[in-house]
Motif scaffolding. Structure first.
Motif: not given
Length: 190
Positions: A24, A28, A31, A33, A35-37, A39-41, A172
């Motif tokens: 993750l 992460g 990433n 975005k 909101e995604q970052r 939750w990944l963190q 990425t």
């Protein structure tokens, strides 16, 4: 015998949770975005903290168990172990790297205003990656179940998961570096 089972199970689960944290962390970081970052963190940190608790359980269980000849002195002088000294040394070095990254990570929020610290964070955080890799080596060399099919499957799955995550991160970054906006910022696109 109970301590032996506890030590084995907590060691395996610590490696699995550190694998989740490493995977993750790699995904992460690329990433963009928010909101995604977030939750990944969040899951990355939760897996790392849980892994540290399991690591403490593993170390305590191994030292307290009389089945193997390992005393608490191995935490300072790992080659003194009466049980597979090289493998135990890998485990102790892995622990040092993971704990160092955790301590620096815990202090990161307080030190974030320092430009010098922010620039050094990634180079210090690499200790966690090295610790994870050493923990895989430790498991392959020290574990009593290391050659069983189920343990080999877990270890291979952990290595594949982190490898795939690093590959996704590299891809990425390569894609982001080749976009017109990033090329314009670099002065290569006119």
């Amino acid at each position: 015998m109970t301590l032996w089972y506890l030590a084995r199970a907590s060691g395996v689960m610590a490696m699995v949770l550190f694998t989740i944290a490493a995977s993750l962390g790699a995904i992460g970081a690329g990433n963009r975005k928010p909101e995604q970052r977030f939750w990944l963190q969040y899951v990355h940190r939760s897996a790392a903290v849980t892994g540290l608790l399991l690591l403490a359980t593993h170390v305590t269980g191994v030292i307290a168990d009389s089945y193997v000849n390992i005393s608490s002195s191995v935490l300072i002088w790992p080659f003194s172990s009466g049980y597979r000294p090289f493998a135990v040394t890998l485990g102790v070095l892995a622990m040092y790297g993971l704990v160092l990254a955790a301590l620096v990570g815990a202090a990161r929020g307080r030190l974030a205003s320092s430009q010098a610290f922010t620039k050094r964070w990634r180079s210090i955080h690499i200790a966690a990656s090295i610790g994870w890799l050493l923990s895989v080596g430790h498991g392959l060399l020290a574990g009593t179940d290391r050659s069983t099919p189920w343990m080999l499957a877990i270890t291979i799955s952990c290595v594949v998961a982190v490898g795939a995550s690093v590959a996704v991160r590299a891809r990425t970054r390569a894609l982001q570096a080749s976009t017109p906006l990033s090329l314009a910022r670099a002065g290569r696109f006119r």
